[in-house]
Write a protein that holds these residues in place. Structure first.
Motif, PDB file in Angstrom:
ATOM      1  N   ASP A   1      -3.377  54.843  27.606  1.00 26.65           N
ATOM      2  CA  ASP A   1      -1.999  55.066  27.166  1.00 26.65           C
ATOM      3  C   ASP A   1      -1.101  55.555  28.300  1.00 26.65           C
ATOM      4  OD1 ASP A   1      -2.731  54.394  24.566  1.00 26.65           O
ATOM      5  OD2 ASP A   1      -3.240  56.476  24.060  1.00 26.65           O
ATOM      6  N   LEU A   2      -1.704  56.110  29.356  1.00 23.32           N
ATOM      7  CA  LEU A   2      -0.914  56.667  30.460  1.00 23.32           C
ATOM      8  C   LEU A   2      -0.433  55.596  31.429  1.00 23.32           C
ATOM      9  CD1 LEU A   2      -3.027  59.864  31.300  1.00 23.32           C
ATOM     10  CD2 LEU A   2      -1.204  59.570  29.607  1.00 23.32           C
ATOM     11  N   GLY A   3      -0.949  54.377  31.296  1.00 18.99           N
ATOM     12  CA  GLY A   3      -0.530  53.297  32.181  1.00 18.99           C
ATOM     13  C   GLY A   3      -1.435  53.086  33.383  1.00 18.99           C
ATOM     14  N   LEU A   4      -2.641  53.622  33.345  1.00 17.10           N
ATOM     15  CA  LEU A   4      -3.570  53.445  34.467  1.00 17.10           C
ATOM     16  C   LEU A   4      -4.157  52.039  34.470  1.00 17.10           C
ATOM     17  CD1 LEU A   4      -5.484  56.851  34.379  1.00 17.10           C
ATOM     18  CD2 LEU A   4      -3.767  56.125  36.041  1.00 17.10           C
ATOM     19  N   ALA A   5      -4.462  51.543  35.659  1.00 14.18           N
ATOM     20  CA  ALA A   5      -5.038  50.208  35.811  1.00 14.18           C
ATOM     21  C   ALA A   5      -6.482  50.191  35.311  1.00 14.18           C
ATOM     22  CB  ALA A   5      -4.987  49.783  37.281  1.00 14.18           C
ATOM     23  N   GLU A   6      -6.963  49.002  34.983  1.00 15.42           N
ATOM     24  CA  GLU A   6      -8.310  48.844  34.432  1.00 15.42           C
ATOM     25  C   GLU A   6      -9.406  49.418  35.325  1.00 15.42           C
ATOM     26  OE1 GLU A   6     -11.008  48.142  31.603  1.00 15.42           O
ATOM     27  OE2 GLU A   6      -8.838  47.790  31.395  1.00 15.42           O
ATOM     28  N   PRO A   7      -9.363  49.224  36.661  1.00 16.64           N
ATOM     29  CA  PRO A   7     -10.420  49.819  37.489  1.00 16.64           C
ATOM     30  C   PRO A   7     -10.491  51.340  37.368  1.00 16.64           C
ATOM     31  CG  PRO A   7      -9.230  48.148  38.726  1.00 16.64           C
ATOM     32  CD  PRO A   7      -8.479  48.359  37.460  1.00 16.64           C
ATOM     33  N   LEU A   8      -9.323  51.982  37.225  1.00 15.37           N
ATOM     34  CA  LEU A   8      -9.331  53.433  37.089  1.00 15.37           C
ATOM     35  C   LEU A   8      -9.798  53.875  35.709  1.00 15.37           C
ATOM     36  CD1 LEU A   8      -6.111  54.476  39.032  1.00 15.37           C
ATOM     37  CD2 LEU A   8      -8.491  54.709  39.717  1.00 15.37           C
TER      38      LEU A   8
ATOM     39  N   SER B   1     -14.126  55.456  43.949  1.00 17.60           N
ATOM     40  CA  SER B   1     -15.299  54.654  44.350  1.00 17.60           C
ATOM     41  C   SER B   1     -15.162  53.204  43.927  1.00 17.60           C
ATOM     42  CB  SER B   1     -16.572  55.265  43.738  1.00 17.60           C
ATOM     43  OG  SER B   1     -16.487  55.275  42.317  1.00 17.60           O
ATOM     44  N   ILE B   2     -14.408  52.958  42.867  1.00 15.91           N
ATOM     45  CA  ILE B   2     -14.236  51.597  42.357  1.00 15.91           C
ATOM     46  C   ILE B   2     -13.495  50.723  43.363  1.00 15.91           C
ATOM     47  CG2 ILE B   2     -12.011  51.933  41.199  1.00 15.91           C
ATOM     48  CD1 ILE B   2     -14.975  50.340  39.446  1.00 15.91           C
ATOM     49  N   CYS B   3     -12.700  51.358  44.261  1.00 12.75           N
ATOM     50  CA  CYS B   3     -11.951  50.588  45.258  1.00 12.75           C
ATOM     51  C   CYS B   3     -12.344  50.978  46.675  1.00 12.75           C
ATOM     52  CB  CYS B   3     -10.451  50.768  45.061  1.00 12.75           C
ATOM     53  SG  CYS B   3      -9.890  52.478  45.253  1.00 12.75           S
ATOM     54  N   ALA B   4     -13.524  51.568  46.840  1.00 12.15           N
ATOM     55  CA  ALA B   4     -14.046  51.954  48.164  1.00 12.15           C
ATOM     56  C   ALA B   4     -13.055  52.830  48.918  1.00 12.15           C
ATOM     57  CB  ALA B   4     -14.400  50.714  48.975  1.00 12.15           C
ATOM     58  N   LEU B   5     -12.545  53.850  48.239  1.00 17.72           N
ATOM     59  CA  LEU B   5     -11.595  54.772  48.862  1.00 17.72           C
ATOM     60  C   LEU B   5     -12.249  55.479  50.048  1.00 17.72           C
ATOM     61  CD1 LEU B   5      -8.760  56.267  48.441  1.00 17.72           C
ATOM     62  CD2 LEU B   5     -10.140  58.070  47.395  1.00 17.72           C
ATOM     63  N   ARG B   6     -11.576  55.484  51.185  1.00 17.71           N
ATOM     64  CA  ARG B   6     -12.056  56.199  52.364  1.00 17.71           C
ATOM     65  C   ARG B   6     -11.306  57.524  52.462  1.00 17.71           C
ATOM     66  NH1 ARG B   6     -11.005  51.196  54.530  1.00 17.71           N
ATOM     67  NH2 ARG B   6      -9.303  52.031  55.799  1.00 17.71           N
ATOM     68  N   CYS B   7     -12.067  58.622  52.469  1.00 18.89           N
ATOM     69  CA  CYS B   7     -11.481  59.959  52.457  1.00 18.89           C
ATOM     70  C   CYS B   7     -12.071  60.773  53.602  1.00 18.89           C
ATOM     71  CB  CYS B   7     -11.768  60.628  51.114  1.00 18.89           C
ATOM     72  SG  CYS B   7     -10.902  62.178  50.859  1.00 18.89           S
ATOM     73  N   ALA B   8     -11.215  61.442  54.374  1.00 14.09           N
ATOM     74  CA  ALA B   8     -11.658  62.299  55.481  1.00 14.09           C
ATOM     75  C   ALA B   8     -11.320  63.751  55.150  1.00 14.09           C
ATOM     76  CB  ALA B   8     -10.991  61.879  56.784  1.00 14.09           C
TER      77      ALA B   8
ATOM     78  N   PRO C   1      -2.782  58.725  40.144  1.00 14.28           N
ATOM     79  CA  PRO C   1      -1.597  57.936  40.546  1.00 14.28           C
ATOM     80  C   PRO C   1      -1.651  57.472  42.002  1.00 14.28           C
ATOM     81  CG  PRO C   1      -0.946  59.900  39.341  1.00 14.28           C
ATOM     82  CD  PRO C   1      -2.405  60.049  39.620  1.00 14.28           C
ATOM     83  N   ILE C   2      -2.191  58.301  42.889  1.00 12.53           N
ATOM     84  CA  ILE C   2      -2.293  57.904  44.298  1.00 12.53           C
ATOM     85  C   ILE C   2      -3.231  56.715  44.447  1.00 12.53           C
ATOM     86  CG2 ILE C   2      -3.184  58.652  46.543  1.00 12.53           C
ATOM     87  CD1 ILE C   2      -2.111  61.456  45.899  1.00 12.53           C
ATOM     88  N   ILE C   3      -4.383  56.771  43.798  1.00 10.53           N
ATOM     89  CA  ILE C   3      -5.350  55.668  43.907  1.00 10.53           C
ATOM     90  C   ILE C   3      -4.780  54.400  43.291  1.00 10.53           C
ATOM     91  CG2 ILE C   3      -7.657  54.901  43.231  1.00 10.53           C
ATOM     92  CD1 ILE C   3      -8.481  57.890  43.278  1.00 10.53           C
ATOM     93  N   GLN C   4      -4.055  54.518  42.174  1.00  7.70           N
ATOM     94  CA  GLN C   4      -3.448  53.327  41.579  1.00  7.70           C
ATOM     95  C   GLN C   4      -2.417  52.703  42.514  1.00  7.70           C
ATOM     96  OE1 GLN C   4      -3.211  52.813  37.553  1.00  7.70           O
ATOM     97  NE2 GLN C   4      -1.105  52.075  37.424  1.00  7.70           N
ATOM     98  N   ALA C   5      -1.605  53.530  43.152  1.00  4.32           N
ATOM     99  CA  ALA C   5      -0.627  52.994  44.111  1.00  4.32           C
ATOM    100  C   ALA C   5      -1.328  52.320  45.282  1.00  4.32           C
ATOM    101  CB  ALA C   5       0.275  54.120  44.612  1.00  4.32           C
ATOM    102  N   LEU C   6      -2.449  52.857  45.700  1.00  4.84           N
ATOM    103  CA  LEU C   6      -3.213  52.257  46.798  1.00  4.84           C
ATOM    104  C   LEU C   6      -3.808  50.925  46.369  1.00  4.84           C
ATOM    105  CD1 LEU C   6      -4.292  52.674  49.690  1.00  4.84           C
ATOM    106  CD2 LEU C   6      -6.268  53.829  48.683  1.00  4.84           C
ATOM    107  N   LEU C   7      -4.249  50.818  45.111  1.00  9.25           N
ATOM    108  CA  LEU C   7      -4.766  49.541  44.607  1.00  9.25           C
ATOM    109  C   LEU C   7      -3.691  48.458  44.626  1.00  9.25           C
ATOM    110  CD1 LEU C   7      -6.854  50.730  41.508  1.00  9.25           C
ATOM    111  CD2 LEU C   7      -7.751  49.550  43.508  1.00  9.25           C
ATOM    112  N   GLU C   8      -2.460  48.865  44.295  1.00  9.94           N
ATOM    113  CA  GLU C   8      -1.365  47.900  44.227  1.00  9.94           C
ATOM    114  C   GLU C   8      -0.885  47.476  45.599  1.00  9.94           C
ATOM    115  OE1 GLU C   8       1.478  49.999  41.920  1.00  9.94           O
ATOM    116  OE2 GLU C   8       0.406  49.743  40.015  1.00  9.94           O
ATOM    117  N   LYS C   9      -0.973  48.380  46.583  1.00  8.89           N
ATOM    118  CA  LYS C   9      -0.494  48.059  47.925  1.00  8.89           C
ATOM    119  C   LYS C   9      -1.404  48.711  48.952  1.00  8.89           C
ATOM    120  CE  LYS C   9       3.705  47.959  50.745  1.00  8.89           C
ATOM    121  NZ  LYS C   9       5.118  48.400  50.853  1.00  8.89           N
ATOM    122  N   PRO C  10      -2.553  48.068  49.236  1.00  7.62           N
ATOM    123  CA  PRO C  10      -3.504  48.652  50.194  1.00  7.62           C
ATOM    124  C   PRO C  10      -2.863  48.811  51.572  1.00  7.62           C
ATOM    125  CG  PRO C  10      -4.503  46.838  48.988  1.00  7.62           C
ATOM    126  CD  PRO C  10      -3.032  46.799  48.691  1.00  7.62           C
TER     127      PRO C  10
END
Length: 480
Positions: free
Chosen positions: A57-64, A146-153, A110-119
């Protein structure tokens, strides 16, 4: 209390010189079991005749949605339900919510969703006041991404800068950092900059903007693009946060899920009591309380590094499973202490305020304020280490004749008078002879520690090394 372990910690017996392994531990009668964190907080916010809000309901993408389901997130917490839709609209966020309310996912999703839309390359920086909290945020973001192989330092002080510089050169999507060390890399690491940054997050924002971190934050903001989204999350609101809101945020939405009129919040499932005692009997009452809650996990908060170390030695001398955590330990020792406590191999964590903020340590049954904090905000964060995820917890504070003014300020901030914890002085003082013997041992060991530290410092200076920075026994601000 909930969350007690089946393996009971050894209790001190009244007469013997060794801990009594046969006696059963006494625990407080548990309140009725509470529902899970995600469900309980959402249920409290939703009217009975309306369906419960879901992450879809919040508008998150399917991978999230798949990611949150895999991590066991059933329903969004109130701060998530209110802030995620606004963040997905591109709004800047000021999020105020009590500790343990799910703030990390509120800004991470929201940050990960924005990254999915525009890597892209470096996408977000998350600033945290302590190394331990930074590590925890990084773990949570990696799990959600992890679903989009997020790289975090993770960029924090106390560790070698060279491996961190290598990690930065690999173009992570997200950097989670303490302010001092991030500033070091911005000024010294060739090729590293924040020009492509899209999101800046400050977790525990009120702490980041105080005197310890304020100058570093001001300098970091000069490296950050003006065109960005900014999220400020905290359990309490300060004048510094409001000032930054006016100076650095564009059309921000302020979201508060605190449930009462007071700006200082604790969860309803937390029982808070105090003990008014003579200052000279603090150790005796501390041992009595820990012995009374044997078998439960306990965090004991002290004001100074020196007291933290001494109390840890005192407890171990008396046979308790205790480990210290403070800012003058090496980073590996700090993480080791925290991991041992989380894993249950140590049931008592003696800590300074380096452990007060943001850390998600499951199943902490009791928080004991051996020393009162200097301000009510820190009190809120300390006691927030228990009664998390919908569970109940107990917070006990030792109040001496020297602490009355501080305690009255804390009660005023809470908006209520707290009840005194019942004790029988005769039962407490029966341990005094054994504790005095343990105190003598702790004083000797502390003297040896200080002498060894002084010798190492003198040897280093004799070899031409720079004199070490003067360490402050009563503070735990991150240096770099």
């Amino acid at each position: 209390m909930p969350g007690t372990h089946t393996q009971k910690r050894r209790k001190l017996s009244h007469g013997s010189s060794q801990p009594d392994e046969s006696s059963e531990s006494r625990t407080l009668s548990p309140p009725p079991p509470a529902p899970s964190a995600q469900a309980s907080e959402s249920v409290a916010q939703e009217p009975e005749n309306e369906p419960q809000v879901t992450f879809a309901d919040l508008g998150l993408a399917e991978p999230l949605l798949e990611s949150t389901a895999a991590l066991g997130y059933k329903y969004p917490t109130p701060i998530q339900a209110k802030s995620i839709p606004e963040a997905l609209k591109g709004r800047d966020i000021i999020g105020l919510a009590e500790t343990g309310s799910g703030k990390t996912a509120a800004f991470a999703l929201p940050i990960i969703q924005a990254l999915l839309e525009k890597p892209s390359g470096l996408f977000a920086v998350v600033l945290a006041p302590t190394r331990e909290l930074a590590g925890q945020i990084a773990q949570n973001m990696e799990a959600l991404g992890s679903i989009c192989a997020l790289r975090c330092a993770t960029i924090v002080g106390g560790l070698d800068m060279v491996p961190q510089a290598i990690a930065l050169s690999k173009k992570p999507h997200v950097i989670v950092a303490t302010p001092g060390r991030l500033l070091d890399h911005l000024e010294k690491t060739r090729g590293f900059n924040l020009r492509s940054l899209k999101y800046l997050v400050m977790d525990e924002a009120d702490r980041l903007l105080d005197l310890d971190f304020g100058p570093s934050i001001d300098r970091i903001l000069k490296f950050v693009p003006r065109e960005r989204n900014t999220y400020l999350f905290s359990a309490t609101m300060s004048s510094k946060v409001e000032s930054l809101q006016r100076a650095s945020l564009k059309d921000p939405v302020r979201i508060s899920v605190n449930t009462s009129a007071s700006k200082h919040q604790v969860v309803a499932s937390l029982i808070q009591n105090y003990l008014f005692i003579p200052h000279s009997y603090k150790d005796v009452y501390t041992i009595h309380l820990i012995n009374e809650h044997a078998g439960q996990t306990i965090i004991v908060f002290t004001r100074t590094v020196n007291e933290c170390q001494r109390l840890g030695i005192l407890l171990r001398t008396l046979g308790f499973s205790a480990i210290p955590l403070h800012g003058q330990l090496s980073q590996s020792a700090r993480m080791g202490a925290l991991n041992k406590f989380k894993a249950g191999s140590r049931e008592i964590l003696v800590a300074t305020d380096v452990a007060a903020r943001g850390l998600d340590i499951p199943n902490v049954d009791v928080v004991l304020n051996y020393d009162l904090p200097q301000d009510s905000k820190t009190y809120i964060h300390r006691v927030g280490r228990t009664a998390r995820a919908g569970k109940s917890g107990l917070a006990l504070s030792l109040v001496t004749q020297y602490d009355l003014e501080i305690w009255l300020r804390i009660e005023a901030a809470l908006g209520k008078k707290l009840k005194e914890y019942p004790t029988e002085k005769d039962q407490v003082m029966v341990f005094q002879p054994r504790i005095e013997e343990a105190q003598r041992h702790a004083r000797i060991e502390m003297k040896n520690i200080h002498e060894s530290r002084d010798k190492r410092g003198a040897a280093a200076r004799g070899k031409g090394a720079r004199p070490p920075k003067r360490r402050r026994d009563n503070m735990d601000a991150e240096e770099g």
